[in-house]
Motif scaffolding. Structure first.
Motif, PDB file in Angstrom:
ATOM      1  N   VAL A 151       0.831  -1.206   0.000  1.00 43.47           N
ATOM      2  CA  VAL A 151       0.000   0.000   0.000  1.00 43.47           C
ATOM      3  C   VAL A 151       0.870   1.262   0.000  1.00 43.47           C
ATOM      4  CG1 VAL A 151      -1.703   1.330   1.308  1.00 43.47           C
ATOM      5  CG2 VAL A 151      -1.966  -1.148   1.091  1.00 43.47           C
ATOM      6  N   ASN A 152       1.924   1.272   0.804  1.00 44.76           N
ATOM      7  CA  ASN A 152       2.810   2.440   0.843  1.00 44.76           C
ATOM      8  C   ASN A 152       3.530   2.642  -0.488  1.00 44.76           C
ATOM      9  OD1 ASN A 152       2.419   3.489   3.449  1.00 44.76           O
ATOM     10  ND2 ASN A 152       3.767   1.940   4.353  1.00 44.76           N
ATOM     11  N   ARG A 153       3.888   1.547  -1.156  1.00 44.70           N
ATOM     12  CA  ARG A 153       4.637   1.630  -2.408  1.00 44.70           C
ATOM     13  C   ARG A 153       3.751   2.007  -3.586  1.00 44.70           C
ATOM     14  NH1 ARG A 153       5.313  -2.497  -5.856  1.00 44.70           N
ATOM     15  NH2 ARG A 153       4.827  -4.014  -4.204  1.00 44.70           N
ATOM     16  N   THR A 154       2.564   1.409  -3.661  1.00 45.41           N
ATOM     17  CA  THR A 154       1.717   1.602  -4.851  1.00 45.41           C
ATOM     18  C   THR A 154       0.594   2.626  -4.646  1.00 45.41           C
ATOM     19  OG1 THR A 154       0.142  -0.133  -4.227  1.00 45.41           O
ATOM     20  CG2 THR A 154       2.114  -0.808  -5.460  1.00 45.41           C
ATOM     21  N   LYS A 155       0.296   2.936  -3.382  1.00 49.75           N
ATOM     22  CA  LYS A 155      -0.833   3.820  -3.031  1.00 49.75           C
ATOM     23  C   LYS A 155      -2.180   3.200  -3.435  1.00 49.75           C
ATOM     24  CE  LYS A 155       2.471   6.671  -2.054  1.00 49.75           C
ATOM     25  NZ  LYS A 155       3.024   6.675  -0.695  1.00 49.75           N
ATOM     26  N   LYS A 156      -2.185   1.888  -3.660  1.00 57.92           N
ATOM     27  CA  LYS A 156      -3.401   1.185  -4.055  1.00 57.92           C
ATOM     28  C   LYS A 156      -3.966   0.374  -2.892  1.00 57.92           C
ATOM     29  CE  LYS A 156      -2.034   0.637  -8.928  1.00 57.92           C
ATOM     30  NZ  LYS A 156      -1.744  -0.363  -9.996  1.00 57.92           N
ATOM     31  N   ILE A 157      -5.182  -0.137  -3.071  1.00 59.68           N
ATOM     32  CA  ILE A 157      -5.831  -0.975  -2.073  1.00 59.68           C
ATOM     33  C   ILE A 157      -5.222  -2.376  -2.092  1.00 59.68           C
ATOM     34  CG2 ILE A 157      -7.993  -2.123  -1.431  1.00 59.68           C
ATOM     35  CD1 ILE A 157      -9.485   0.309  -2.519  1.00 59.68           C
ATOM     36  N   TYR A 158      -4.978  -2.929  -0.917  1.00 58.24           N
ATOM     37  CA  TYR A 158      -4.539  -4.322  -0.796  1.00 58.24           C
ATOM     38  C   TYR A 158      -5.694  -5.121  -0.205  1.00 58.24           C
ATOM     39  CZ  TYR A 158      -1.874  -8.461   0.529  1.00 58.24           C
ATOM     40  OH  TYR A 158      -1.417  -9.753   0.662  1.00 58.24           O
ATOM     41  N   ARG A 159      -6.032  -6.234  -0.866  1.00 61.89           N
ATOM     42  CA  ARG A 159      -7.116  -7.092  -0.386  1.00 61.89           C
ATOM     43  C   ARG A 159      -6.545  -8.413   0.112  1.00 61.89           C
ATOM     44  NH1 ARG A 159      -9.504  -3.921  -4.265  1.00 61.89           N
ATOM     45  NH2 ARG A 159     -11.613  -3.153  -3.751  1.00 61.89           N
ATOM     46  N   PHE A 160      -6.847  -8.741   1.364  1.00 61.00           N
ATOM     47  CA  PHE A 160      -6.418 -10.009   1.931  1.00 61.00           C
ATOM     48  C   PHE A 160      -7.288 -11.139   1.375  1.00 61.00           C
ATOM     49  CE2 PHE A 160      -5.074  -6.783   4.883  1.00 61.00           C
ATOM     50  CZ  PHE A 160      -3.862  -7.237   5.393  1.00 61.00           C
ATOM     51  N   ASP A 161      -6.802 -12.366   1.463  1.00 62.18           N
ATOM     52  CA  ASP A 161      -7.621 -13.508   1.087  1.00 62.18           C
ATOM     53  C   ASP A 161      -8.795 -13.626   2.065  1.00 62.18           C
ATOM     54  OD1 ASP A 161      -5.980 -14.224  -1.024  1.00 62.18           O
ATOM     55  OD2 ASP A 161      -4.738 -15.571   0.197  1.00 62.18           O
ATOM     56  N   PRO A 162      -9.887 -14.275   1.659  1.00 60.40           N
ATOM     57  CA  PRO A 162     -11.010 -14.481   2.585  1.00 60.40           C
ATOM     58  C   PRO A 162     -10.543 -15.181   3.862  1.00 60.40           C
ATOM     59  CG  PRO A 162     -11.662 -15.041   0.349  1.00 60.40           C
ATOM     60  CD  PRO A 162     -10.172 -14.802   0.311  1.00 60.40           C
ATOM     61  N   MET A 163     -11.100 -14.779   4.980  1.00 60.79           N
ATOM     62  CA  MET A 163     -10.696 -15.364   6.255  1.00 60.79           C
ATOM     63  C   MET A 163     -11.841 -15.293   7.260  1.00 60.79           C
ATOM     64  SD  MET A 163      -8.111 -12.347   7.595  1.00 60.79           S
ATOM     65  CE  MET A 163      -7.053 -12.514   6.159  1.00 60.79           C
ATOM     66  N   SER A 164     -11.615 -15.886   8.412  1.00 54.74           N
ATOM     67  CA  SER A 164     -12.648 -15.947   9.440  1.00 54.74           C
ATOM     68  C   SER A 164     -12.911 -14.569  10.041  1.00 54.74           C
ATOM     69  CB  SER A 164     -12.219 -16.904  10.563  1.00 54.74           C
ATOM     70  OG  SER A 164     -11.124 -16.362  11.284  1.00 54.74           O
ATOM     71  N   ALA A 165     -14.054 -14.429  10.700  1.00 55.27           N
ATOM     72  CA  ALA A 165     -14.418 -13.165  11.339  1.00 55.27           C
ATOM     73  C   ALA A 165     -13.397 -12.789  12.410  1.00 55.27           C
ATOM     74  CB  ALA A 165     -15.816 -13.273  11.947  1.00 55.27           C
ATOM     75  N   LYS A 166     -12.884 -13.776  13.113  1.00 59.10           N
ATOM     76  CA  LYS A 166     -11.917 -13.524  14.178  1.00 59.10           C
ATOM     77  C   LYS A 166     -10.626 -12.937  13.609  1.00 59.10           C
ATOM     78  CE  LYS A 166     -10.136 -15.723  18.362  1.00 59.10           C
ATOM     79  NZ  LYS A 166     -11.152 -15.243  19.307  1.00 59.10           N
ATOM     80  N   ASP A 167     -10.165 -13.503  12.490  1.00 58.54           N
ATOM     81  CA  ASP A 167      -8.938 -12.992  11.857  1.00 58.54           C
ATOM     82  C   ASP A 167      -9.172 -11.610  11.246  1.00 58.54           C
ATOM     83  OD1 ASP A 167      -7.637 -15.275  12.606  1.00 58.54           O
ATOM     84  OD2 ASP A 167      -7.715 -16.229  10.637  1.00 58.54           O
ATOM     85  N   ARG A 168     -10.352 -11.406  10.667  1.00 59.97           N
ATOM     86  CA  ARG A 168     -10.655 -10.079  10.105  1.00 59.97           C
ATOM     87  C   ARG A 168     -10.661  -9.030  11.213  1.00 59.97           C
ATOM     88  NH1 ARG A 168     -14.896 -12.875   7.627  1.00 59.97           N
ATOM     89  NH2 ARG A 168     -16.442 -11.649   8.794  1.00 59.97           N
ATOM     90  N   LYS A 169     -11.231  -9.388  12.343  1.00 59.83           N
ATOM     91  CA  LYS A 169     -11.281  -8.456  13.467  1.00 59.83           C
ATOM     92  C   LYS A 169      -9.868  -8.096  13.933  1.00 59.83           C
ATOM     93  CE  LYS A 169     -13.217  -7.911  18.117  1.00 59.83           C
ATOM     94  NZ  LYS A 169     -14.014  -8.566  19.194  1.00 59.83           N
ATOM     95  N   PHE A 170      -8.984  -9.086  13.976  1.00 61.97           N
ATOM     96  CA  PHE A 170      -7.595  -8.841  14.383  1.00 61.97           C
ATOM     97  C   PHE A 170      -6.932  -7.847  13.441  1.00 61.97           C
ATOM     98  CE2 PHE A 170      -3.057  -9.733  14.027  1.00 61.97           C
ATOM     99  CZ  PHE A 170      -2.657  -9.597  15.350  1.00 61.97           C
ATOM    100  N   ILE A 171      -7.139  -8.040  12.121  1.00 60.91           N
ATOM    101  CA  ILE A 171      -6.520  -7.153  11.133  1.00 60.91           C
ATOM    102  C   ILE A 171      -7.068  -5.733  11.246  1.00 60.91           C
ATOM    103  CG2 ILE A 171      -6.341  -6.669   8.652  1.00 60.91           C
ATOM    104  CD1 ILE A 171      -6.090  -9.662   8.194  1.00 60.91           C
ATOM    105  N   HIS A 172      -8.396  -5.606  11.396  1.00 66.06           N
ATOM    106  CA  HIS A 172      -8.998  -4.278  11.563  1.00 66.06           C
ATOM    107  C   HIS A 172      -8.387  -3.570  12.776  1.00 66.06           C
ATOM    108  CE1 HIS A 172     -11.994  -4.368   8.427  1.00 66.06           C
ATOM    109  NE2 HIS A 172     -12.562  -5.467   8.890  1.00 66.06           N
ATOM    110  N   GLN A 173      -8.305  -4.288  13.895  1.00 61.11           N
ATOM    111  CA  GLN A 173      -7.801  -3.688  15.130  1.00 61.11           C
ATOM    112  C   GLN A 173      -6.321  -3.345  15.012  1.00 61.11           C
ATOM    113  OE1 GLN A 173      -9.853  -2.940  17.848  1.00 61.11           O
ATOM    114  NE2 GLN A 173      -8.049  -1.728  18.379  1.00 61.11           N
ATOM    115  N   TYR A 174      -5.551  -4.190  14.332  1.00 64.65           N
ATOM    116  CA  TYR A 174      -4.118  -3.948  14.157  1.00 64.65           C
ATOM    117  C   TYR A 174      -3.879  -2.641  13.402  1.00 64.65           C
ATOM    118  CZ  TYR A 174       0.819  -5.005  13.303  1.00 64.65           C
ATOM    119  OH  TYR A 174       2.197  -4.957  13.276  1.00 64.65           O
ATOM    120  N   PHE A 175      -4.597  -2.454  12.300  1.00 64.59           N
ATOM    121  CA  PHE A 175      -4.425  -1.232  11.514  1.00 64.59           C
ATOM    122  C   PHE A 175      -4.969  -0.009  12.247  1.00 64.59           C
ATOM    123  CE2 PHE A 175      -3.768  -4.060   7.835  1.00 64.59           C
ATOM    124  CZ  PHE A 175      -2.678  -3.425   7.261  1.00 64.59           C
TER     125      PHE A 175
END
Length: 199
Positions: free
Chosen positions: A147-171
């Motif tokens: 994201v810092n290099r390209t200024k574009k959106i990065y999409r993670f692979d589909p994952m569980s709600a628990k893992d998505r929550k971790f990523i949201h909170q981390y960022f």
């Protein structure tokens, strides 16, 4: 907006109703949240929640024909933490943690049927949760670089709600990035982009 559904036996697949609320006095929002959080803490009987959670976990795992060596149960501020020791850890974890997440979800629902035991639940075995978080952090670092290099959106692979929550909170804790979820069901994924302030 949505009437919701009771789900199977009032547990599996239950969907809460959704309503649209408008706050008239925004200055009271923080105070209301503080009061609700304090009341929630006072209402939870953690001794009973831990006792019931251990009983539920033991019964469900036994029904899976998995022999339990030991179960350790404790709690922190708002979560009942359960550590299960078994010789069949990989079976209990399942593919990408699906079985462990499902067990956690069911136990959470069962605890929620009693207002005095309505605590969050975290179930782990073989230190899977910490290992998974380390794997997610490695992926997150790649996303940050992209994201810092390209200024574009990065999409993670589909994952569980628990893992998505971790990523949201981390960022959220990191700052400088905005995250969002898209897709439905098992195909739901997290996207991340530079925040408007950082652009």
């Amino acid at each position: 907006m949505d009437e919701g559904t009771k789900g199977l036996f009032g547990l599996m697949g239950a969907k809460p109703a959704r309503v649209l609320l408008t706050i008239k006095d925004k200055s009271q929002v923080k105070e209301l949240k503080k009061i609700k959080k304090e009341e929630s803490k006072r209402e939870i009987d953690f001794d009973l929640a831990c006792k019931n959670a251990q009983e539920y976990v033991s019964k469900i795992i036994s029904m899976m024909n998995i022999k339990i060596n030991d179960i350790k149960v404790g709690h922190d501020e708002d979560t009942v933490n359960i550590e299960v020791s078994t010789d069949s850890g990989s079976l209990l974890i399942g593919r990408s943690g699906q079985s462990l997440n499902a067990l956690e979800y069911v136990v959470q629902l069962m605890l929620n049927t009693n207002s005095s035991t309505r605590a969050k639940v975290s179930i782990d075995t073989e230190n899977y949760r910490q290992k998974q978080q380390e794997r997610l952090k490695a992926i997150i670092n790649k996303a940050i670089e992209y994201v810092n290099r390209t200024k574009k959106i990065y999409r993670f692979d589909p994952m569980s709600a628990k893992d998505r929550k971790f990523i949201h909170q981390y960022f959220k804790n990191l700052g400088g990035f905005d995250t969002f979820s898209e897709g439905e069901g098992s195909m739901r994924k997290v996207g991340v982009k530079l925040s408007i302030d950082k652009n």
